[in-house]
Design a protein around this motif. Structure first.
Motif, PDB file in Angstrom:
ATOM      1  N   ALA A 114       9.367 -41.111 -21.545  1.00 23.27           N
ATOM      2  CA  ALA A 114       8.458 -41.315 -20.421  1.00 23.27           C
ATOM      3  C   ALA A 114       9.182 -41.896 -19.215  1.00 23.27           C
ATOM      4  O   ALA A 114       8.898 -41.526 -18.073  1.00 23.27           O
ATOM      5  CB  ALA A 114       7.310 -42.233 -20.842  1.00 23.27           C
ATOM      6  N   ALA A 115      10.148 -42.804 -19.440  1.00 18.27           N
ATOM      7  CA  ALA A 115      10.875 -43.417 -18.325  1.00 18.27           C
ATOM      8  C   ALA A 115      11.734 -42.392 -17.599  1.00 18.27           C
ATOM      9  O   ALA A 115      11.737 -42.341 -16.359  1.00 18.27           O
ATOM     10  CB  ALA A 115      11.740 -44.569 -18.840  1.00 18.27           C
ATOM     11  N   THR A 116      12.454 -41.576 -18.335  1.00 18.99           N
ATOM     12  CA  THR A 116      13.281 -40.558 -17.685  1.00 18.99           C
ATOM     13  C   THR A 116      12.418 -39.525 -16.970  1.00 18.99           C
ATOM     14  O   THR A 116      12.760 -39.068 -15.874  1.00 18.99           O
ATOM     15  CB  THR A 116      14.179 -39.872 -18.713  1.00 18.99           C
ATOM     16  OG1 THR A 116      13.387 -39.385 -19.815  1.00 18.99           O
ATOM     17  CG2 THR A 116      15.218 -40.842 -19.262  1.00 18.99           C
ATOM     18  N   THR A 117      11.291 -39.174 -17.589  1.00 22.00           N
ATOM     19  CA  THR A 117      10.383 -38.210 -16.955  1.00 22.00           C
ATOM     20  C   THR A 117       9.785 -38.771 -15.669  1.00 22.00           C
ATOM     21  O   THR A 117       9.780 -38.118 -14.622  1.00 22.00           O
ATOM     22  CB  THR A 117       9.266 -37.817 -17.924  1.00 22.00           C
ATOM     23  OG1 THR A 117       9.824 -37.272 -19.120  1.00 22.00           O
ATOM     24  CG2 THR A 117       8.332 -36.800 -17.291  1.00 22.00           C
ATOM     25  N   GLY A 118       9.275 -39.992 -15.753  1.00 23.15           N
ATOM     26  CA  GLY A 118       8.672 -40.607 -14.568  1.00 23.15           C
ATOM     27  C   GLY A 118       9.675 -40.817 -13.454  1.00 23.15           C
ATOM     28  O   GLY A 118       9.349 -40.625 -12.272  1.00 23.15           O
ATOM     29  N   TYR A 119      10.898 -41.191 -13.799  1.00 20.98           N
ATOM     30  CA  TYR A 119      11.921 -41.399 -12.778  1.00 20.98           C
ATOM     31  C   TYR A 119      12.300 -40.077 -12.115  1.00 20.98           C
ATOM     32  O   TYR A 119      12.481 -40.016 -10.888  1.00 20.98           O
ATOM     33  CB  TYR A 119      13.148 -42.052 -13.403  1.00 20.98           C
ATOM     34  CG  TYR A 119      14.274 -42.285 -12.432  1.00 20.98           C
ATOM     35  CD1 TYR A 119      14.200 -43.309 -11.490  1.00 20.98           C
ATOM     36  CD2 TYR A 119      15.405 -41.479 -12.456  1.00 20.98           C
ATOM     37  CE1 TYR A 119      15.233 -43.525 -10.598  1.00 20.98           C
ATOM     38  CE2 TYR A 119      16.451 -41.700 -11.566  1.00 20.98           C
ATOM     39  CZ  TYR A 119      16.352 -42.720 -10.637  1.00 20.98           C
ATOM     40  OH  TYR A 119      17.371 -42.927  -9.740  1.00 20.98           O
ATOM     41  N   ALA A 151       4.331 -41.550 -18.872  1.00 11.13           N
ATOM     42  CA  ALA A 151       5.074 -40.920 -17.779  1.00 11.13           C
ATOM     43  C   ALA A 151       4.333 -41.092 -16.461  1.00 11.13           C
ATOM     44  O   ALA A 151       4.940 -41.393 -15.419  1.00 11.13           O
ATOM     45  CB  ALA A 151       5.295 -39.439 -18.086  1.00 11.13           C
ATOM     46  N   TRP A 152       3.026 -40.899 -16.467  1.00  9.90           N
ATOM     47  CA  TRP A 152       2.225 -41.126 -15.258  1.00  9.90           C
ATOM     48  C   TRP A 152       2.309 -42.590 -14.825  1.00  9.90           C
ATOM     49  O   TRP A 152       2.469 -42.898 -13.637  1.00  9.90           O
ATOM     50  CB  TRP A 152       0.770 -40.748 -15.517  1.00  9.90           C
ATOM     51  CG  TRP A 152       0.447 -39.339 -15.160  1.00  9.90           C
ATOM     52  CD1 TRP A 152       0.452 -38.248 -15.974  1.00  9.90           C
ATOM     53  CD2 TRP A 152       0.061 -38.855 -13.869  1.00  9.90           C
ATOM     54  NE1 TRP A 152       0.103 -37.128 -15.279  1.00  9.90           N
ATOM     55  CE2 TRP A 152      -0.149 -37.463 -13.979  1.00  9.90           C
ATOM     56  CE3 TRP A 152      -0.119 -39.459 -12.624  1.00  9.90           C
ATOM     57  CZ2 TRP A 152      -0.535 -36.674 -12.908  1.00  9.90           C
ATOM     58  CZ3 TRP A 152      -0.505 -38.680 -11.555  1.00  9.90           C
ATOM     59  CH2 TRP A 152      -0.709 -37.298 -11.696  1.00  9.90           C
ATOM     60  N   LEU A 153       2.197 -43.489 -15.782  1.00 10.27           N
ATOM     61  CA  LEU A 153       2.251 -44.919 -15.470  1.00 10.27           C
ATOM     62  C   LEU A 153       3.588 -45.304 -14.853  1.00 10.27           C
ATOM     63  O   LEU A 153       3.652 -45.974 -13.808  1.00 10.27           O
ATOM     64  CB  LEU A 153       2.011 -45.720 -16.748  1.00 10.27           C
ATOM     65  CG  LEU A 153       2.172 -47.234 -16.634  1.00 10.27           C
ATOM     66  CD1 LEU A 153       1.022 -47.822 -15.823  1.00 10.27           C
ATOM     67  CD2 LEU A 153       2.217 -47.876 -18.013  1.00 10.27           C
ATOM     68  N   LEU A 154       4.678 -44.869 -15.467  1.00  8.75           N
ATOM     69  CA  LEU A 154       6.003 -45.252 -14.979  1.00  8.75           C
ATOM     70  C   LEU A 154       6.357 -44.538 -13.678  1.00  8.75           C
ATOM     71  O   LEU A 154       7.080 -45.097 -12.842  1.00  8.75           O
ATOM     72  CB  LEU A 154       7.046 -44.955 -16.056  1.00  8.75           C
ATOM     73  CG  LEU A 154       6.956 -45.854 -17.291  1.00  8.75           C
ATOM     74  CD1 LEU A 154       7.932 -45.405 -18.358  1.00  8.75           C
ATOM     75  CD2 LEU A 154       7.217 -47.305 -16.914  1.00  8.75           C
ATOM     76  N   LEU A 203      14.659 -53.427 -12.892  1.00 12.04           N
ATOM     77  CA  LEU A 203      13.571 -53.734 -11.962  1.00 12.04           C
ATOM     78  C   LEU A 203      12.222 -53.244 -12.474  1.00 12.04           C
ATOM     79  O   LEU A 203      11.176 -53.666 -11.976  1.00 12.04           O
ATOM     80  CB  LEU A 203      13.851 -53.094 -10.599  1.00 12.04           C
ATOM     81  CG  LEU A 203      15.097 -53.598  -9.858  1.00 12.04           C
ATOM     82  CD1 LEU A 203      15.310 -52.785  -8.586  1.00 12.04           C
ATOM     83  CD2 LEU A 203      14.966 -55.083  -9.539  1.00 12.04           C
ATOM     84  N   ALA A 204      12.249 -52.347 -13.439  1.00 15.54           N
ATOM     85  CA  ALA A 204      11.011 -51.739 -13.940  1.00 15.54           C
ATOM     86  C   ALA A 204      10.546 -52.364 -15.245  1.00 15.54           C
ATOM     87  O   ALA A 204       9.744 -51.755 -15.970  1.00 15.54           O
ATOM     88  CB  ALA A 204      11.221 -50.232 -14.123  1.00 15.54           C
ATOM     89  N   LYS A 205      11.015 -53.560 -15.575  1.00 12.14           N
ATOM     90  CA  LYS A 205      10.634 -54.187 -16.838  1.00 12.14           C
ATOM     91  C   LYS A 205       9.123 -54.347 -17.013  1.00 12.14           C
ATOM     92  O   LYS A 205       8.595 -54.109 -18.100  1.00 12.14           O
ATOM     93  CB  LYS A 205      11.329 -55.543 -16.973  1.00 12.14           C
ATOM     94  CG  LYS A 205      12.808 -55.445 -17.325  1.00 12.14           C
ATOM     95  CD  LYS A 205      13.414 -56.831 -17.503  1.00 12.14           C
ATOM     96  CE  LYS A 205      14.888 -56.720 -17.881  1.00 12.14           C
ATOM     97  NZ  LYS A 205      15.503 -58.074 -18.043  1.00 12.14           N
ATOM     98  N   PRO A 206       8.370 -54.760 -15.974  1.00 12.74           N
ATOM     99  CA  PRO A 206       6.916 -54.850 -16.163  1.00 12.74           C
ATOM    100  C   PRO A 206       6.276 -53.515 -16.524  1.00 12.74           C
ATOM    101  O   PRO A 206       5.423 -53.447 -17.413  1.00 12.74           O
ATOM    102  CB  PRO A 206       6.421 -55.370 -14.811  1.00 12.74           C
ATOM    103  CG  PRO A 206       7.585 -56.093 -14.233  1.00 12.74           C
ATOM    104  CD  PRO A 206       8.781 -55.311 -14.674  1.00 12.74           C
ATOM    105  N   GLY A 207       6.665 -52.448 -15.843  1.00 14.58           N
ATOM    106  CA  GLY A 207       6.123 -51.135 -16.172  1.00 14.58           C
ATOM    107  C   GLY A 207       6.525 -50.677 -17.555  1.00 14.58           C
ATOM    108  O   GLY A 207       5.721 -50.091 -18.303  1.00 14.58           O
ATOM    109  N   ALA A 254       1.052 -53.081 -10.455  1.00 18.03           N
ATOM    110  CA  ALA A 254       2.036 -52.402  -9.623  1.00 18.03           C
ATOM    111  C   ALA A 254       2.065 -50.923  -9.905  1.00 18.03           C
ATOM    112  O   ALA A 254       2.297 -50.109  -9.004  1.00 18.03           O
ATOM    113  CB  ALA A 254       3.432 -52.998  -9.843  1.00 18.03           C
ATOM    114  N   GLY A 255       1.812 -50.527 -11.149  1.00 13.52           N
ATOM    115  CA  GLY A 255       1.874 -49.110 -11.481  1.00 13.52           C
ATOM    116  C   GLY A 255       0.783 -48.276 -10.859  1.00 13.52           C
ATOM    117  O   GLY A 255       0.888 -47.056 -10.789  1.00 13.52           O
ATOM    118  N   GLY A 256      -0.268 -48.932 -10.359  1.00 13.91           N
ATOM    119  CA  GLY A 256      -1.354 -48.178  -9.764  1.00 13.91           C
ATOM    120  C   GLY A 256      -1.381 -48.203  -8.259  1.00 13.91           C
ATOM    121  O   GLY A 256      -2.323 -47.721  -7.646  1.00 13.91           O
TER     122      GLY A 256
END
Length: 305
Positions: A117-122, A183-186, A219-223, A300-302
């Motif tokens: 999901a992280a690689t997809t979202g990025y 993926a949407w969230l990240l 930097l994306a630890k919360p997400g 933050a994700g929204g």
């Protein structure tokens, strides 16, 4: 040259009385609630907290009853509370096999699902390849299919790959559910990270993947915490897929193992309650580990879509 003297009357010469200074009340700062508003909000939160905690307290209370029918007359539990149910579950059942299976599946789904999901979202957040918007909508559409429709084709696929009754097969099935949402969230969270950070990484000689791993992920630890918690809970509490694809009783997850206490003519509800209380411990521990980042990641994700 003449001067005109203007005479003022005695009434005009009287000084205008000055109103006595009044001490104004303490002004409320912006955002500060009045006493009534504060009491109301605290009262509502107290009631909501009690409503949320009552089922948990009731479950713990029923787990202390020695008989399977104590839920019908819970008042009688007070005089015969015991921890025998917990002792029986831990020593006479396959609890630790279930715990091992559940943790393997849940943590495996979390790690693999969050990585994908992280690689997809990025990629969708930073790269503008043909059809990137449609790709995200395709991921969203996959969430529309009910589990009952997916079980048969997924079972056929896992059977062809010889992954039925295996942890890897169940992990992949759960990833198909968790990855689209994560993926949407990240993607939304990565949109909040300035693009200048990527440019700075490239100036320093980092590859796109190196920039992602060394600069963006920290930097994306919360997400990532929110995505990990969602993936963990999805795998931890799911029943339909686990009961269909896991055939060995030693490989049951907790959600499926609870069904072993219910037969056609009997239901050992006191053991179910004790097992349910023990099940909550791993989830609570995982929540404690990520709770610092959950609120930040959810808000933050929204902010961007």
């Amino acid at each position: 040259m003449s001067t005109t003297t203007v005479e003022t009357s005695a009434e005009d010469r009287k000084e205008t009385p000055v109103a006595p200074a009044t001490t104004p009340g303490k002004a409320r700062r912006r955002g500060e609630k009045s006493l009534a508003g504060s009491l109301l909000s605290h009262g509502i939160l107290t009631v909501a907290s009690l409503a949320a905690l009552f089922p948990i307290a009731w479950l713990v209370f029923l787990s202390l009853g020695p008989d399977k029918d104590d839920y019908l007359h819970p008042g009688g539990i007070w005089g015969k509370m015991t921890l025998d149910n917990y002792s029986y579950v831990l020593t006479e059942t396959k609890f630790f096999d279930w715990l091992t299976s559940t943790m393997i599946v849940s943590l495996g789904t979390t790690i693999i699902g969050v990585m994908i999901a992280a690689t997809t979202g990025y990629a969708v957040s930073r790269m503008r390849f043909p059809g990137y918007k449609k790709f995200m909508w395709v991921l969203l559409v996959t969430q529309m299919f009910p589990i009952a429709v997916l079980i048969v084709p997924m079972y056929q696929i896992l059977s062809d790959l010889q992954l039925v009754d295996s942890f890897l097969g169940l992990i992949l099935v759960y990833c198909s559910t968790a990855v689209p949402y994560c993926a949407w969230l990240l993607k939304g969270y990565f949109d909040t990270i300035p693009f200048e950070i990527d440019e700075a990484g490239r100036v320093d000689g980092l590859s796109p993947f190196g920039t992602f791993v060394r600069l963006i992920l920290p930097l994306a630890k919360p997400g990532l915490a929110v995505a990990g918690f969602y993936s963990f809970i999805t795998a931890f509490g799911e029943v339909a897929f686990a009961s269909t694809f896991m055939l060995s009783d030693t490989k049951y997850t907790f959600a499926v193992a609870l069904q072993t206490f219910v037969s056609e003519h009997d239901a050992q509800r006191q053991l179910m309650a004790a097992t349910a209380v023990l099940i909550a411990i791993p989830v609570s521990a995982f929540f404690y580990l990520v709770q610092k980042n959950l609120v930040t990641g959810l808000t933050a994700g929204g902010t961007k879509g």
